[in-house]
Write an enzyme that holds these catalytic residues in place. Structure first.
Site, PDB file in Angstrom:
ATOM      1  N   GLU A   7       1.498   7.642  11.637  1.00 26.32           N
ATOM      2  CA  GLU A   7       2.123   6.995  10.577  1.00 26.32           C
ATOM      3  C   GLU A   7       0.642   7.337   9.533  1.00 26.32           C
ATOM      4  O   GLU A   7      -0.343   6.314   9.790  1.00 26.32           O
ATOM      5  CB  GLU A   7       2.319   6.064  10.426  1.00 26.32           C
ATOM      6  N   HIS A   9      -1.000   8.749   6.121  1.00 32.48           N
ATOM      7  CA  HIS A   9      -0.591   9.249   4.959  1.00 32.48           C
ATOM      8  C   HIS A   9      -0.923   9.955   3.890  1.00 32.48           C
ATOM      9  O   HIS A   9      -2.052  10.220   4.430  1.00 32.48           O
ATOM     10  CB  HIS A   9      -0.008   7.253   3.906  1.00 32.48           C
ATOM     11  N   HIS A 161       9.237   2.674   7.569  1.00 32.65           N
ATOM     12  CA  HIS A 161       7.620   2.521   6.740  1.00 32.65           C
ATOM     13  C   HIS A 161       8.027   0.919   5.906  1.00 32.65           C
ATOM     14  O   HIS A 161       9.238   0.866   5.069  1.00 32.65           O
ATOM     15  CB  HIS A 161       7.650   3.771   5.959  1.00 32.65           C
ATOM     16  N   ASP A 283      -2.237   4.794  10.597  1.00 34.30           N
ATOM     17  CA  ASP A 283      -2.042   4.243   9.432  1.00 34.30           C
ATOM     18  C   ASP A 283      -3.012   4.567   8.422  1.00 34.30           C
ATOM     19  O   ASP A 283      -3.073   4.290   7.934  1.00 34.30           O
ATOM     20  CB  ASP A 283      -2.163   2.907   9.376  1.00 34.30           C
TER      21      ASP A 283
HETATM   22  C1  GRE Z   1       1.067   1.532   4.607  1.00 30.33           C
HETATM   23  O1  GRE Z   1       1.548   1.862   4.111  1.00 30.33           O
HETATM   24  O2  GRE Z   1       0.919   1.528   6.425  1.00 30.33           O
HETATM   25  C2  GRE Z   1       0.326   0.418   4.176  1.00 30.33           C
HETATM   26  C3  GRE Z   1       0.412   0.706   2.648  1.00 30.33           C
HETATM   27  C4  GRE Z   1      -0.374  -0.665   1.481  1.00 30.33           C
HETATM   28  C5  GRE Z   1      -1.131  -1.338   2.238  1.00 30.33           C
HETATM   29  C6  GRE Z   1      -1.472  -1.365   4.098  1.00 30.33           C
HETATM   30  C7  GRE Z   1      -0.452  -0.217   4.702  1.00 30.33           C
HETATM   31  O3  GRE Z   1       0.345   1.604   1.846  1.00 30.33           O
HETATM   32  O4  GRE Z   1      -0.943  -0.306   5.796  1.00 30.33           O
HETATM   33 ZN    ZN Z   2       1.528   2.953   6.498  1.00 34.07          ZN
END
Ligand code: GRE
Ligand code: ZN
Length: 320
Positions: A7, A9, A161, A283
Site C-alpha cells: 500500500e 502511494h 482504501h 503505507d
Molecule cells: C493513507 O493514504 O493511507 C493516508 C492518508 C492520509 C493520512 C494517513 C494515511 O491518505 O495513512
Molecule cells: Zn494508504
C-alpha cells in the site's frame, strides 16, 4: 528477506491539485509538504529509501481520494486511463522494484470493468485500488458488480482504501473531534463499514473467487469478527448469505499491515483470515519504511510465517 509492500502511494501534480489539496484533518499541516514531495516521486528518492530499509518491491497506488472524487464520469474515465498509463510507465522503468494497482473510474461501471481489463492485460498492473466511495456511492451497489465479475475473471484483487467518513462534517458523533476523523479512527470506521456492506450484499456468493484486500490490519474487522458473526446468526433482519460472515473473511479477504504496526493487531488479523491471507505493507510515505520493516522483522511469529507475510503471499496473489 525479500519484502514486497502493498500500500505504497503516489500522486501527480494534477491529481493532487484536483482532489487531494483540500482534504482537512487527515494529516498534520506540518507533514503535508513532506508527504506531497514523497508521493510525487516514483524514482531515485523512493528507491533510495527502499534500499536503505530493505523494501524489495513497492506495489504503487494513487493516494486517496484520487479520481474516486471526480463528479463527472467522462472526466473520471479519461483521468483513470492517463493515470494508469503513467503508472505503468514508472513500473516499466524499474522492473522488479515497482508493481502497480490501477485506478478505476467507477463513476462509469462498464468503463471501469474495461479499464481494469486493459490495465491488467495491456499494462501489466496487478489489480486495482479503490479509494472509498465514488461520489457517495458504495461498492455494494449492483451497478458495480460487473467490475467484480471482471476482477474474478482476470484473477486480480481489488484493494479498498479508506477515506474520511462521508459527510464527516455533518456527523454528530465526530462533532468537535477532528482528531478522530482521519487515520486515528474515522478511516477504519468508514472503510471497515464499507467492506462489510460488500460482504453482506452477497457479492462473494455471486463471485466466490473475487478477493478484496483491506489495509490497516483489516480496518477493525478482525477484532469484531466473532461478534459480527454471532450477531448476524442471531438476527439477520432479512439479509441472506450462503455462508457465515467469518467464512467470507477467510475465503475472500486479504489484510495488509499498512500503517498499523502492532503485534496484537497482527496476531488478531492472522487468526481471523489465516496466515496465507496477511500481506506486508507500509503505507509510504504516510508511514516510514523503517518502522514497517522493524515491526514485521520483530513480530512474534515464526520465520516461515514472516516469509509468507513479507513476500510469498503477495507473490502468489499478485503473480509477481
Ligand atoms: C493513507 O493514504 O493511507 C493516508 C492518508 C492520509 C493520512 C494517513 C494515511 O491518505 O495513512
Ligand atoms: Zn494508504
Amino acid at each position: 528477506m525479500k519484502r514486497i509492500a502493498l500500500e505504497e502511494h503516489f500522486v501527480t501534480e494534477e491529481l493532487y491539485d484536483r482532489y487531494s489539496r483540500g482534504s482537512k484533518f487527515v494529516i498534520d499541516p506540518s507533514h503535508v509538504e513532506y508527504v506531497l514531495g514523497h508521493t510525487l516521486d516514483i524514482g531515485e528518492q523512493r528507491l533510495r529509501d527502499m534500499d536503505e530499509n530493505g523494501i524489495t518491491t513497492q506495489v504503487l497506488s494513487l493516494r486517496q481520494p484520487g479520481i474516486q472524487a471526480e463528479p463527472d464520469a467522462a472526466t473520471a474515465v479519461k483521468a483513470a486511463q492517463a493515470t494508469n498509463d503513467y503508472l505503468a510507465g514508472r513500473v516499466a522503468a524499474h522492473p522488479g522494484r515497482f508493481a502497480g494497482f490501477a485506478v478505476l473510474p467507477l463513476q462509469d461501471p462498464a468503463a471501469a470493468a474495461d479499464e481494469l481489463e486493459r490495465a491488467v492485460r495491456e499494462l501489466g498492473l496487478r489489480g486495482a485500488m479503490i479509494n472509498g466511495h465514488s461520489c457517495g456511492r458504495y461498492l455494494d451497489h449492483k451497478d458495480f458488480w460487473p467490475v467484480y465479475e471482471r476482477a474474478q475473471a482476470l484473477g486480480v484483487p481489488l484493494y479498498l482504501h479508506p477515506v474520511r467518513p462521508q459527510q464527516a462534517d455533518e456527523l454528530r458523533i465526530f462533532e468537535g473531534h477532528p482528531e478522530l476523523l482521519g487515520p486515528s479512527w474515522g478511516f477504519a470506521f468508514e472503510a471497515g463499514t464499507h467492506a462489510l456492506r460488500l460482504l453482506f450484499s452477497g457479492v462473494f456468493d455471486a463471485f466466490p473467487r473475487f478477493n478484496l484486500i483491506l489495509g490497516h490490519m483489516g480496518e477493525n474487522i478482525p477484532y469484531m469478527a466473532w461478534r459480527l458473526n454471532r450477531s448476524f446468526k442471531r438476527a439477520s433482519f432479512g439479509t441472506t448469505l450462503r455462508k457465515e460472515p467469518l467464512d467470507y473473511l477467510r475465503e475472500n479477504f486479504y489484510i495488509t499491515t499498512s500503517g498499523h504496526f502492532s503485534d496484537p493487531a497482527l496476531l488478531c488479523a492472522v487468526e481471523t483470515v489465516g496466515i496465507d491471507r496477511v500481506l506486508f505493507a507500509v503505507d509510504y510515505p504516510f508511514e516510514l519504511n523503517s518502522e514497517g520493516v522493524e515491526f514485521i522483522d520483530n513480530a512474534p511469529i515464526s520465520d516461515e510465517d514472516r516469509a509468507k507475510i513479507c513476500h510469498r503471499n503477495a507473490e502468489a496473489l499478485l503473480k509477481l
